[in-house]
Design a protein around this motif. Structure first.
Motif, PDB file in Angstrom:
ATOM      1  N   ALA A  41       0.827  -1.210   0.000  1.00 25.83           N
ATOM      2  CA  ALA A  41       0.000   0.000   0.000  1.00 25.83           C
ATOM      3  C   ALA A  41       0.858   1.256   0.000  1.00 25.83           C
ATOM      4  N   ILE A  42       1.959   1.231   0.764  1.00 29.04           N
ATOM      5  CA  ILE A  42       2.855   2.385   0.772  1.00 29.04           C
ATOM      6  C   ILE A  42       3.465   2.592  -0.614  1.00 29.04           C
ATOM      7  N   GLY A  43       3.731   1.498  -1.328  1.00 30.12           N
ATOM      8  CA  GLY A  43       4.240   1.604  -2.677  1.00 30.12           C
ATOM      9  C   GLY A  43       3.259   2.283  -3.612  1.00 30.12           C
ATOM     10  N   LEU A  44       1.976   1.934  -3.485  1.00 33.32           N
ATOM     11  CA  LEU A  44       0.962   2.599  -4.314  1.00 33.32           C
ATOM     12  C   LEU A  44       0.896   4.088  -3.997  1.00 33.32           C
ATOM     13  N   LEU A  45       0.933   4.420  -2.701  1.00 33.57           N
ATOM     14  CA  LEU A  45       0.913   5.829  -2.312  1.00 33.57           C
ATOM     15  C   LEU A  45       2.163   6.545  -2.808  1.00 33.57           C
ATOM     16  N   GLY A  46       3.317   5.931  -2.587  1.00 30.73           N
ATOM     17  CA  GLY A  46       4.565   6.541  -3.022  1.00 30.73           C
ATOM     18  C   GLY A  46       4.627   6.711  -4.528  1.00 30.73           C
ATOM     19  N   GLY A  47       4.162   5.690  -5.253  1.00 32.67           N
ATOM     20  CA  GLY A  47       4.149   5.797  -6.704  1.00 32.67           C
ATOM     21  C   GLY A  47       3.278   6.939  -7.188  1.00 32.67           C
ATOM     22  N   GLY A  48       2.125   7.122  -6.543  1.00 29.49           N
ATOM     23  CA  GLY A  48       1.246   8.222  -6.920  1.00 29.49           C
ATOM     24  C   GLY A  48       1.870   9.572  -6.647  1.00 29.49           C
ATOM     25  N   VAL A  49       2.460   9.735  -5.462  1.00 29.14           N
ATOM     26  CA  VAL A  49       3.085  11.014  -5.094  1.00 29.14           C
ATOM     27  C   VAL A  49       4.254  11.332  -6.010  1.00 29.14           C
ATOM     28  N   ILE A  50       5.152  10.360  -6.201  1.00 26.67           N
ATOM     29  CA  ILE A  50       6.361  10.602  -7.002  1.00 26.67           C
ATOM     30  C   ILE A  50       6.008  10.877  -8.457  1.00 26.67           C
ATOM     31  N   THR A  51       5.095  10.077  -9.008  1.00 20.40           N
ATOM     32  CA  THR A  51       4.732  10.248 -10.414  1.00 20.40           C
ATOM     33  C   THR A  51       4.053  11.585 -10.661  1.00 20.40           C
ATOM     34  N   GLU A  52       3.206  12.006  -9.722  1.00 21.56           N
ATOM     35  CA  GLU A  52       2.450  13.238  -9.912  1.00 21.56           C
ATOM     36  C   GLU A  52       3.308  14.476  -9.660  1.00 21.56           C
ATOM     37  N   TRP A  53       4.255  14.410  -8.728  1.00 21.87           N
ATOM     38  CA  TRP A  53       5.008  15.595  -8.336  1.00 21.87           C
ATOM     39  C   TRP A  53       6.424  15.635  -8.918  1.00 21.87           C
ATOM     40  N   LEU A  54       7.013  14.481  -9.210  1.00 23.81           N
ATOM     41  CA  LEU A  54       8.385  14.457  -9.718  1.00 23.81           C
ATOM     42  C   LEU A  54       8.417  13.829 -11.113  1.00 23.81           C
ATOM     43  N   ASP A  55       8.866  12.603 -11.191  1.00 26.60           N
ATOM     44  CA  ASP A  55       8.998  11.893 -12.460  1.00 26.60           C
ATOM     45  C   ASP A  55       9.014  10.401 -12.144  1.00 26.60           C
ATOM     46  N   TRP A  56       8.555   9.570 -13.079  1.00 27.42           N
ATOM     47  CA  TRP A  56       8.488   8.136 -12.815  1.00 27.42           C
ATOM     48  C   TRP A  56       9.848   7.541 -12.469  1.00 27.42           C
ATOM     49  N   ARG A  57      10.926   8.122 -12.971  1.00 28.38           N
ATOM     50  CA  ARG A  57      12.266   7.575 -12.713  1.00 28.38           C
ATOM     51  C   ARG A  57      12.627   7.641 -11.230  1.00 28.38           C
ATOM     52  N   TRP A  58      12.032   8.562 -10.508  1.00 32.11           N
ATOM     53  CA  TRP A  58      12.316   8.654  -9.077  1.00 32.11           C
ATOM     54  C   TRP A  58      11.681   7.515  -8.288  1.00 32.11           C
ATOM     55  N   CYS A  59      10.779   6.761  -8.899  1.00 30.93           N
ATOM     56  CA  CYS A  59      10.284   5.538  -8.260  1.00 30.93           C
ATOM     57  C   CYS A  59      11.411   4.522  -8.093  1.00 30.93           C
ATOM     58  N   PHE A  60      12.444   4.634  -8.928  1.00 35.84           N
ATOM     59  CA  PHE A  60      13.646   3.812  -8.790  1.00 35.84           C
ATOM     60  C   PHE A  60      14.700   4.509  -7.945  1.00 35.84           C
ATOM     61  N   TYR A  61      14.941   5.795  -8.214  1.00 29.89           N
ATOM     62  CA  TYR A  61      16.012   6.508  -7.517  1.00 29.89           C
ATOM     63  C   TYR A  61      15.769   6.592  -6.006  1.00 29.89           C
ATOM     64  N   VAL A  62      14.513   6.512  -5.572  1.00 33.49           N
ATOM     65  CA  VAL A  62      14.229   6.608  -4.142  1.00 33.49           C
ATOM     66  C   VAL A  62      14.883   5.478  -3.361  1.00 33.49           C
ATOM     67  N   ASN A  63      15.188   4.363  -4.051  1.00 32.89           N
ATOM     68  CA  ASN A  63      15.826   3.227  -3.383  1.00 32.89           C
ATOM     69  C   ASN A  63      17.296   3.478  -3.058  1.00 32.89           C
ATOM     70  N   VAL A  64      17.911   4.472  -3.707  1.00 30.90           N
ATOM     71  CA  VAL A  64      19.340   4.707  -3.484  1.00 30.90           C
ATOM     72  C   VAL A  64      19.619   5.177  -2.056  1.00 30.90           C
ATOM     73  N   PRO A  65      18.971   6.249  -1.564  1.00 29.23           N
ATOM     74  CA  PRO A  65      19.224   6.614  -0.164  1.00 29.23           C
ATOM     75  C   PRO A  65      18.754   5.557   0.823  1.00 29.23           C
ATOM     76  N   ILE A  66      17.643   4.858   0.495  1.00 29.00           N
ATOM     77  CA  ILE A  66      17.175   3.799   1.394  1.00 29.00           C
ATOM     78  C   ILE A  66      18.200   2.679   1.452  1.00 29.00           C
ATOM     79  N   GLY A  67      18.678   2.237   0.293  1.00 31.85           N
ATOM     80  CA  GLY A  67      19.675   1.164   0.269  1.00 31.85           C
ATOM     81  C   GLY A  67      20.963   1.550   0.967  1.00 31.85           C
ATOM     82  N   ALA A  68      21.396   2.803   0.797  1.00 26.25           N
ATOM     83  CA  ALA A  68      22.612   3.263   1.472  1.00 26.25           C
ATOM     84  C   ALA A  68      22.433   3.259   2.981  1.00 26.25           C
TER      85      ALA A  68
END
Length: 498
Positions: free
Chosen positions: A157-184
Motif C-alpha cells: 500500500a505504501i508503494g501505491l501511495l509513493g508511486g502516486g506522489v512521485i509520479t504526480e510531483w516528480l517523475d516516474w524515474r524517481w520511483c527507482f532513484y528513491v531506493n538509493v538513499p534507502i539502500g545506502a
C-alpha cells in the motif's frame, strides 16, 4: 577475528532495536518495489517506447526473479554469512535501481527490474533470519515480529501511495532513484548495528537450486500469464505442468540429497507448514484486494494516482496499529491460533463486505470499512505466523526457513494478483457478452467482476482460517526447552510440534 565478532555481537545486542529499524527499512524497500512502479508504468512505457504487449514485464521481471530465487538466496546467506548477504543484497538492489531509473529503453528497464528481484531474493531471507536470531526473548521477539510484519504487510500500500506522489510531483524515474538513499541507509546501518554471524560452510545443493528456481519460475509465470490468457490456454497449462514436474523433482532431490537446499523435516513440521500456508493464503487476499481497489478507485470512481494512494492508507494504518499494539502484546500471552484464526475471520468479513460492491457504492460505506477490517485481520495474522514458522529452528537453518516463509508470502501475493484479476476479467467479459454495450453496462459488468473476485478471496481466507485452526498449535507460554531437548534441536532433530 573472534574479538571483533564478539564486539560486533555485543554492540548489536545493545542497539538491537536500532537494528530492527534497519531490518524493517530493508523489508520496506523490497515490498515497496512490488507496487510502486504500477502507477508509474504508463509514463515509463511512454518514455522508453515500450509496447502494450511488453509493458507487463516491468512488473513481472521483478516478481519472477524474486520468487524463483528466494530459497537459493536463503542458502547463499547461510553459506557466506547473513550480514554479508544482507549488505550485498541492499547495495545490489540500490545499484539495480539506479540502472532502472536511468534506463534509456525497455530492454534495460526490464533487465534492471530482474536484477532488483535477484538482489531482493538475497536480502529478504537474511532479513528475517537476522530478526529471528537477534530477538530470542518471547516478549521482545513478539514486538519485533509485530513491527516487521506490519512493514511487510503495509509495503504494498505504501508503494501505491509513493508511486502516486512521485509520479504526480516528480517523475516516474524517481520511483527507482528513491531506493538509493534507502539502500545506502540499510547497508550502513547493517554494517554498524547488526551482528556478524558466522557462515555455514556446507556446500550448496546445485541441482536442488536449479530445480527450485525453475519450478518457482514456472509457477509464478503461469499465474502471471493467467491474468492475460485463459486458464485453459496452452501457455498457462504448460507452465503449470512444468512447475509440477520440476517441484516434484525438487522434493525428491531434497529427500535423497546429502546436503538439501530445503530439508524436508523443516517443511514437515505441522506448525511451520500451517504458518507458511496461512501467510500465502492471506497474501492472496491482501494483494488481490490492492489490485481491485486500485482499479475501482481509478477506473470506476475516477480518482487521480495521488488520491488513489491516499485512499488506500486505511489498510496500511490498520495493519501497522494492529501488528504493533495488539498482536505484539498478545503473542507471548495466548496460543498463536487464538490470534491467527480470529484475524482471518475479520479479514473475511471485510472481503464479504467488498462483495457487495456496485457502481454506486461510496468510499466511506464500502471501501474504507473493507480496508480497515482487512488491515486488522492481516495485522493479527502475519506476526504470529512468522513466530510459528521460525519457532525452534536451529541457528544454522534459520536462513533457509526464512526463505521458505518469504517464498510463501511472495508466491501468495503473485498468485493472488493473477487469480483474482483473472476471475474479475472473465466475469466482466461474460457479463458484457450477455448484456448491453453502453457505458453504464460496461461499468456494471466491471464492478460485478470485482465483487465476485472479492467473494472468492473471502472463501480463500475462510479456508486459511480452518487450516490455521487445525495446524498451528504453538503456545509461547509453555516452559522453555530442557537442555537435552535444546541439544537435539541444535542437531536438527525437529519433530512435528504437538
Amino acid at each position: 577475528m573472534a574479538q571483533a565478532t564478539a564486539a560486533s555481537t555485543e554492540r548489536s545486542v545493545r542497539y538491537r532495536w536500532w537494528g530492527l529499524g534497519v531490518i524493517a527499512l530493508a523489508q520496506l524497500m523490497v515490498m515497496l518495489d512490488m507496487t510502486i512502479v504500477n502507477i508509474a508504468l504508463p509514463w515509463a512505457q511512454q518514455d522508453t517506447g515500450m509496447s502494450d504487449a511488453s509493458r507487463q514485464w516491468v512488473v513481472t521481471a521483478y516478481t519472477l526473479a524474486f520468487g524463483a530465487l528466494l530459497l537459493l538466496g536463503g542458502r547463499v546467506g547461510d553459506l557466506v554469512g547473513r550480514k554479508r548477504a544482507f549488505i550485498a543484497g541492499a547495495v545490489g538492489f540500490a545499484a539495480a535501481s539506479v540502472v532502472g531509473g536511468a534506463a534509456p529503453n525497455a530492454e534495460v528497464l526490464v533487465a534492471a527490474r530482474a536484477a532488483q528481484g535477484v538482489f531482493a531474493a538475497l536480502l529478504v531471507p537474511s532479513t528475517l533470519a537476522m530478526l529471528a536470531t537477534t530477538f530470542t526473548e518471547p516478549r521482545e521477539r513478539a514486538k519485533a515480529f509485530g513491527v516487521f510484519s506490519s512493514v511487510a504487510s503495509a509495503g504494498g500500500a505504501i508503494g501505491l501511495l509513493g508511486g502516486g506522489v512521485i509520479t504526480e510531483w516528480l517523475d516516474w524515474r524517481w520511483c527507482f532513484y528513491v531506493n538509493v538513499p534507502i539502500g545506502a541507509a540499510v547497508a550502513a546501518g547493517a554494517w554498524l548495528l547488526l551482528p556478524a554471524m558466522p557462515a555455514n560452510r556446507q556446500r550448496i545443493d546445485v541441482p536442488g537450486a536449479v530445480l527450485s528456481a525453475l519450478g518457482m519460475l514456472s509457477l509464478v509465470y503461469a499465474f502471471d500469464q493467467a491474468a492475460t490468457h485463459s486458464w485453459t490456454s496452452a501457455r498457462v497449462l504448460g507452465c503449470l505442468a512444468a512447475a509440477l514436474v520440476l517441484l516434484a523433482a525438487f522434493g525428491l532431490a531434497q529427500a535423497k540429497g546429502p546436503v538439501p537446499l530445503l530439508p524436508l523435516r523443516l517443511v514437515a513440521d505441522r506448525n511451520r507448514a500451517g504458518a507458511s500456508l496461512t501467510i500465502a493464503l492471506a497474501m492472496v487476499s491482501l494483494f488481490g484486494l490492492f489490485l481491485i481497489l486500485t482499479y475501482q478507485l481509478q477506473v470506476v470512481m475516477d480518482f487521480s494516482p495521488l488520491r488513489t494512494g491516499l485512499a488506500i492508507l486505511p489498510a496500511t494504518v490498520a495493519t501497522v496499529l494492529t501488528s504493533t499494539q495488539i498482536a505484539a502484546r498478545l503473542v507471548p500471552r495466548v496460543p498463536l491460533r487464538m490470534l491467527v484464526v480470529p484475524g482471518l475471520l475479520i479479514a473475511m468479513l471485510g472481503l464479504l463486505n467488498l462483495g457487495r460492491l456496485t457502481p454506486d457504492s461510496s468510499y466511506a460505506s464500502t471501501l474504507m470499512p473493507t480496508q480497515i477490517l482487512l488491515g486488522i485481520g492481516v495485522g493479527l495474522v502475519i506476526s504470529p505466523c512468522i513466530s510459528a514458522a521460525t519457532y525452534r529452528v536451529p541457528p544454522q537453518e534459520v536462513g533457509v526457513v526464512s526463505a521458505f516463509v518469504s517464498t510463501s508470502q511472495q508466491l501468495g501475493g503473485s498468485i493472488g494478483t493473477a487469480l483474482l484479476n483473472a476471475i474479475a476479467t472473465s466475469v466482466t467479459a461474460d457479463r458484457i457478452a450477455s448484456g448491453g454495450r453502453g457505458e453504464r453496462a460496461v461499468t456494471e459488468a466491471t464492478v460485478h467482476g470485482y465483487a465476485l473476485a472479492s467473494l472468492w478471496a473471502a472463501g480463500i481466507t475462510g479456508v486459511a482460517a480452518l487450516l490455521a485452526g487445525l495446524l498451528i498449535t504453538i503456545d509461547l507460554r509453555r516452559p522453555a526447552q530442557a537442555p537435552a531437548e535444546q541439544a537435539r534441536t541444535a542437531e536438527g532433530d525437529l519433530a512435528p510440534s504437538s
